[in-house]
Design a protein around this motif. Structure first.
Motif, PDB file in Angstrom:
ATOM      1  N   THR A 157       0.855  -1.185   0.000  1.00  0.00           N
ATOM      2  CA  THR A 157       0.000   0.000   0.000  1.00  0.00           C
ATOM      3  C   THR A 157       0.894   1.239   0.000  1.00  0.00           C
ATOM      4  OG1 THR A 157      -1.723  -1.197   1.171  1.00  0.00           O
ATOM      5  CG2 THR A 157      -1.860   1.187   1.237  1.00  0.00           C
ATOM      6  N   GLY A 198       1.479   5.589   0.370  1.00  0.00           N
ATOM      7  CA  GLY A 198       1.704   6.450   1.533  1.00  0.00           C
ATOM      8  C   GLY A 198       2.792   7.481   1.260  1.00  0.00           C
ATOM      9  N   CYS A 222       1.278   3.849   4.764  1.00  0.00           N
ATOM     10  CA  CYS A 222      -0.096   3.363   4.892  1.00  0.00           C
ATOM     11  C   CYS A 222      -0.100   1.845   5.040  1.00  0.00           C
ATOM     12  CB  CYS A 222      -0.939   3.780   3.690  1.00  0.00           C
ATOM     13  SG  CYS A 222      -1.253   5.567   3.631  1.00  0.00           S
ATOM     14  N   SER A 231      -5.347  -1.426   4.820  1.00  0.00           N
ATOM     15  CA  SER A 231      -6.199  -0.494   4.093  1.00  0.00           C
ATOM     16  C   SER A 231      -6.489  -1.021   2.694  1.00  0.00           C
ATOM     17  CB  SER A 231      -5.541   0.887   4.010  1.00  0.00           C
ATOM     18  OG  SER A 231      -6.351   1.788   3.273  1.00  0.00           O
ATOM     19  N   SER A 237       4.477   1.171   9.570  1.00  0.00           N
ATOM     20  CA  SER A 237       3.211   1.110   8.843  1.00  0.00           C
ATOM     21  C   SER A 237       2.346   0.008   9.437  1.00  0.00           C
ATOM     22  CB  SER A 237       3.452   0.800   7.362  1.00  0.00           C
ATOM     23  OG  SER A 237       4.369   1.697   6.797  1.00  0.00           O
ATOM     24  N   TYR A 260       1.851   5.810  -3.861  1.00  0.00           N
ATOM     25  CA  TYR A 260       3.299   5.982  -3.673  1.00  0.00           C
ATOM     26  C   TYR A 260       4.086   4.706  -3.959  1.00  0.00           C
ATOM     27  CZ  TYR A 260       7.597   8.102  -2.057  1.00  0.00           C
ATOM     28  OH  TYR A 260       8.873   8.616  -2.023  1.00  0.00           O
ATOM     29  N   CYS A 309      -2.937   5.241   8.026  1.00  0.00           N
ATOM     30  CA  CYS A 309      -1.720   5.793   7.426  1.00  0.00           C
ATOM     31  C   CYS A 309      -0.927   6.499   8.516  1.00  0.00           C
ATOM     32  CB  CYS A 309      -2.048   6.774   6.300  1.00  0.00           C
ATOM     33  SG  CYS A 309      -2.761   5.992   4.820  1.00  0.00           S
ATOM     34  N   ASN A 310       0.319   6.108   8.681  1.00  0.00           N
ATOM     35  CA  ASN A 310       1.191   6.710   9.684  1.00  0.00           C
ATOM     36  C   ASN A 310       1.768   7.997   9.107  1.00  0.00           C
ATOM     37  OD1 ASN A 310       3.123   7.405  11.541  1.00  0.00           O
ATOM     38  ND2 ASN A 310       3.925   5.347  11.804  1.00  0.00           N
ATOM     39  N   GLU A 311       1.217   9.108   9.525  1.00  0.00           N
ATOM     40  CA  GLU A 311       1.601  10.401   8.964  1.00  0.00           C
ATOM     41  C   GLU A 311       2.474  11.217   9.914  1.00  0.00           C
ATOM     42  OE1 GLU A 311      -2.184  12.057   8.101  1.00  0.00           O
ATOM     43  OE2 GLU A 311      -2.545  10.764   6.366  1.00  0.00           O
TER      44      GLU A 311
END
Length: 407
Positions: free
Chosen positions: A5, A7, A10, A14, A59, A107, A283-285
């Motif tokens: 996925t 990101g 992410c 998901s 993630s 991405y 999503c780890n932002e």
């Protein structure tokens, strides 16, 4: 197939729950307090065995044992996936002869071509394990930062969001460059502000869907109550009917937060006890320096373009499928077509519609260079990313492509 996925950061969960996996949220029988799953009738697992990989560390449910290990970049992330694949195949040698495809969206368009190139290189130098790589699949892929970004304004113009006059003046004064803008070019800056005003309330992931501000408010309230205390807290105020009234697709993502952080789910997934207090996020932002006991990700974008990797792969015995939702303004199909055309491949099947249930499902064009074939496909009505919006059409697309049939 290994599925990554985008990101970056992410979770593969998901992609599994909202795009191509065997399960999906059963909205009709779910509340935010207790989400339920159901079988996805259009899962890509109908035509391929798929490993959904949380990567890089930080993630989804993936973690690292040292703060430094959360610091990564495009190149390092590529090598980590490559080493994971080699280790997995060594532990599961019965799959060594299976045809392998790498897939991703968004991405992932940066890292997947690099991973595929690494696999071919490893096979050529004989690193002790021959991987039966056949090709790659990329959806709405980030590929070249400049091309992708600069295609947004022409796309907006084509879709009727910008007048001919605004588009012409912006293009002429910015010379077609909207990413790296000279701040002293006052006319360019002015027209870009005009463009921003026209587009600020358009939902970039799917231009026809409503633009919503509710997600962050709901998510903030959700986290302030504490996801882990769901069994004790009533969340009936966020029941499904109220979310549907908002008409916001983003609200649906909240179900994955509550589901993945339920105690019984985490136990069933065998999440490491040491990390039981870390909340799963879609999503780890955070993208900041790691701290102790915090699953945070520090990611450096070191590869602005992977067009050169596609060009190198065009000399391999390799199959590629690149698809774009035609209503995606995050990575518009115009930019994707532009870098594909820059590869100077031979067109073997020119632009034409493809069909599902006798209806136009999108448009496709096929390119070739000796043993390399690249199929580009638009998905009519698809957004970022296409399978979330058009699951039936996307499964049909993949099934035909894997079978080497014409779309």
């Amino acid at each position: 197939m290994i599925w990554l996925t985008g990101g970056p950061g992410c979770s593969a969960l998901s992609g599994l729950l909202y795009e191509i996996g065997p399960f999906m949220i059963d909205y009709a029988n779910s509340t935010l307090e207790k989400p339920m799953l159901q079988i996805n009738p259009h899962s890509w697992t109908k035509v391929a065995n798929i490993i959904f990989l949380d990567q890089p560390a930080g993630s989804g449910f993936s973690y690292a044992k040292t703060p430094e290990a959360y610091i990564t970049n495009d190149t390092l992330s590529t090598m980590q996936v490559y080493h994971f694949l080699r280790k997995w195949l060594l532990e599961h040698p019965k799959f060594l002869n299976n045809p392998l495809y790498l897939g991703s969206d968004s991405y992932g368009g940066i890292v997947v071509p690099m991973i595929v190139q690494e696999i071919y290189n490893g096979n050529e130098v004989g690193e002790g394990l021959h991987i039966n790589i056949k090709g790659y699949v990329l959806g709405n892929p980030s590929t070249d930062a400049s091309l992708d970004y600069n295609s947004k304004i022409p796309f907006a113009h084509r879709m009727g969001f910008l007048s001919d006059a605004i588009y012409k003046s912006t293009k002429e004064n910015c010379h077609g460059e909207y990413l790296n803008v000279d701040p002293n070019n006052s006319l360019c800056v002015h027209y870009l502000q005009v463009v921003d005003k026209c587009l600020e309330r358009i939902r970039k992931a799917h231009i026809l869907e409503p633009y919503c501000d509710t997600l962050n408010t709901l998510k903030s309230d959700l986290f302030s109550r504490g996801l882990r205390s769901l069994d004790k807290t009533s969340m009936d105020i966020w029941s499904l009917p109220q979310l549907q009234i908002q008409g916001c697709r983003e609200d649906n993502y909240l179900y994955s937060y509550t589901w993945a952080n339920r105690k019984d789910v985490r136990e069933a997934l065998d999440i490491h006890e040491e990390y039981k207090e870390i909340e799963w996020v879609r999503c780890n932002e955070t993208l900041r320096s790691p701290n102790d006991h915090k699953k945070v990700l520090s990611y450096t974008h070191t590869v602005p373009s992977t067009v050169a990797y596609h060009r190198h792969l065009a000399d391999r015995n390799c199959q590629a499928l690149v698809y774009s939702g035609d209503h995606d303004m995050v990575v518009p199909y115009l930019g994707t077509l532009k870098w594909i055309e820059s590869l100077n491949l031979l067109v073997v099947d020119d632009w034409r519609p493809w069909f599902v249930d006798e209806q136009v499902a999108g448009y496709t064009i096929k390119y070739s260079n000796h043993n390399y074939n690249l199929t580009f496909t638009t998905v009519k009505g698809g957004g970022h990313t296409a399978p979330e919006y058009k699951p039936k059409e996307c499964l049909s697309m993949l099934k035909r492509w894997l079978a080497n049939e014409d779309l």
